[in-house]
Design an enzyme around this catalytic site. Structure first.
Site, PDB file in Angstrom:
ATOM      1  N   ASP A 234       0.847  -1.192   0.000  1.00 17.30           N
ATOM      2  CA  ASP A 234       0.000   0.000   0.000  1.00 17.30           C
ATOM      3  C   ASP A 234       0.885   1.246   0.000  1.00 17.30           C
ATOM      4  OD1 ASP A 234      -1.673   2.110   0.529  1.00 17.30           O
ATOM      5  OD2 ASP A 234      -2.703   1.168   2.212  1.00 17.30           O
ATOM      6  N   LYS A 263      -3.539   9.494  -3.345  1.00 17.92           N
ATOM      7  CA  LYS A 263      -2.965  10.717  -2.778  1.00 17.92           C
ATOM      8  C   LYS A 263      -2.146  11.520  -3.790  1.00 17.92           C
ATOM      9  CE  LYS A 263      -3.262   9.594   2.133  1.00 17.92           C
ATOM     10  NZ  LYS A 263      -4.372  10.517   2.398  1.00 17.92           N
TER      11      LYS A 263
END
Length: 423
Positions: A234, A263
């Site tokens: 991740d 992000k």
């Protein structure tokens, strides 16, 4: 009515107890590392607006590219259709990832990138007639707020209302040279039922910027590989330069099977998620049996505008000027960390690349709900700096366009606040 009054009347903010929360700060403009409120006050965005803004706010190059795309193609269904920005983005990203990654699956945020990854792993085994459904994850993990992502995140007050609805996970400590043998023992005992291991590499962000060593994680990954356990890395937070290198993967000797991104993917311009995989994973879904298809999708899958923003952001990221500034931030953080280590009100200083974190000593335990966080948050707002402490854990994650002088200003303000604050 003021913007604050109008906001209070209609909006429900994330991670906010709306009954006791102060009015939200109305932001009307952004430029570079600065955000401006409705009264003209400027704030240094020292946390990159929840860790997403890479190149500063209202970046002209990204805006130009998105504007051009907006006048060409703004959206098209990605089932049965494709387009140049999605193809180009996948090609460009795969060149930067570990060389075993060959396929890209698009979604719309970090949580869903994780959901896709989990579904890929579980169905990978199912498609081969093997029911391996247990997930291995780190204690204190955070992978998102959708149900699958919550399930593989550490149990906490955040997840407590949904506890009985979350699936069972095998949680282990982050690796150290002292506990690796014990972690291997646990994994080996469950290896026949574990579908995959999901982890935040090097830094557990929401847990309080907890950090572990690349060599220890690499050793754990190697053991998982030997046990036939798939690995989901991740990099929603750590990707695109945050750790000082393009990806945390660049520190590791082992390669994951799946990676998750969001992000900083679009430079903070708009939401997008990506799950990349090896051909081995992809191949398990190739079949004349339509029921072996990966049945997952989103209306805005591979949105052309988001793909274009990501392409533009990646171009800027790979420029020598940006890479040099990432290196500058990393070095300055390292030097400032040595100053923090000497401060009597500070403990557990840690730094990886552009991420610097430390804890404030006070009578409360280290926690997201430590009351010192609110005091610090408001004090820095008064000084024109946006910092969002995780309780008593403070951190800096600035945009890459911040200058040496601007960093020095932030450092000076941090020391001044530490000197005056009562803990």
């Amino acid at each position: 009515m003021t913007l604050q009054e109008r906001d209070r009347a209609v909006n429900w903010h994330p991670y906010t107890q709306m009954k006791t929360a102060e009015d939200a700060v109305p932001i009307v403009k952004g430029k570079g590392i600065y955000l401006f409120d409705d009264e003209g006050k400027e704030y240094i965005d020292a946390v990159s607006s929840w860790w997403v803004t890479l190149h500063g706010h209202a970046n002209l190059y990204i805006a130009q590219r998105v504007s051009e795309q907006l006048n060409t193609l703004e959206q098209v269904i990605f089932a049965g259709f494709t387009h140049e920005p999605a193809i180009q983005l996948s090609e460009n990203l795969l060149k930067l990832l570990p060389d075993n990654h060959e396929k890209v699956f698009y979604s719309d945020n970090g949580s869903t990138a994780v959901e896709v990854a989990l579904k890929m792993c579980i169905q990978y085994w199912h498609n081969q007639g093997k029911e391996k459904t247990k997930i291995l994850a780190f204690k204190d993990a955070y992978h998102g707020d959708t149900f699958g992502a919550m399930s593989v995140s550490g149990r906490s007050v955040w997840t407590k209302p949904f506890g009985e609805m979350l699936f069972e996970v095998i949680f282990i400590d982050t690796p150290t040279s002292e506990n690796l043998d014990n972690l291997k023992f646990i994994i080996k005992n469950h290896s026949e039922e574990i579908a995959c291991f999901i982890y935040e590499p090097l830094i557990q962000g929401a847990a309080g910027m907890l950090m572990h060593q690349a060599e220890d994680l690499s050793e754990l990954m190697k053991f998982c590989r030997e046990q036939g356990i798939l690995m989901i890395q991740d990099e929603v937070f750590t990707g695109f330069g945050r750790t000082g290198k393009l990806f945390a993967a660049n520190y590791l000797s082992e390669k994951p099977d799946i990676m998750c991104f969001s992000k900083g993917l679009t430079g903070g311009t708009m939401p997008m998620g990506i799950t990349s995989s090896t051909h081995q994973i992809f191949e398990a879904f190739l079949s004349d049996d339509k029921y072996k298809t990966l049945f997952h999708g989103h209306s805005f899958t591979a949105n052309p505008l988001a793909c274009t923003a990501a392409l533009a952001s990646m171009e800027l990221l790979l420029k020598e000027e940006t890479l040099n500034n990432i290196n500058l931030i990393s070095k300055k953080h390292l030097n400032f960390s040595k100053i923090l280590q000497q401060h009597p009100k500070v403990e557990k200083v840690r730094q990886t690349g552009t991420i610097l974190a430390w804890e404030i000593k006070n009578n409360e335990q280290t926690s997201y709900f430590n009351e010192i966080g609110k005091i610090l948050y408001n004090e820095f707002l008064k000084r024109g700096i946006i910092m969002r402490p995780l309780g008593n854990v403070m951190y800096l994650v600035p945009p890459y366009c911040i200058t040496s002088q601007e960093l020095d200003f932030v450092y000076t303000q941090i020391v001044e606040v530490l000197n005056q604050i009562i803990v």
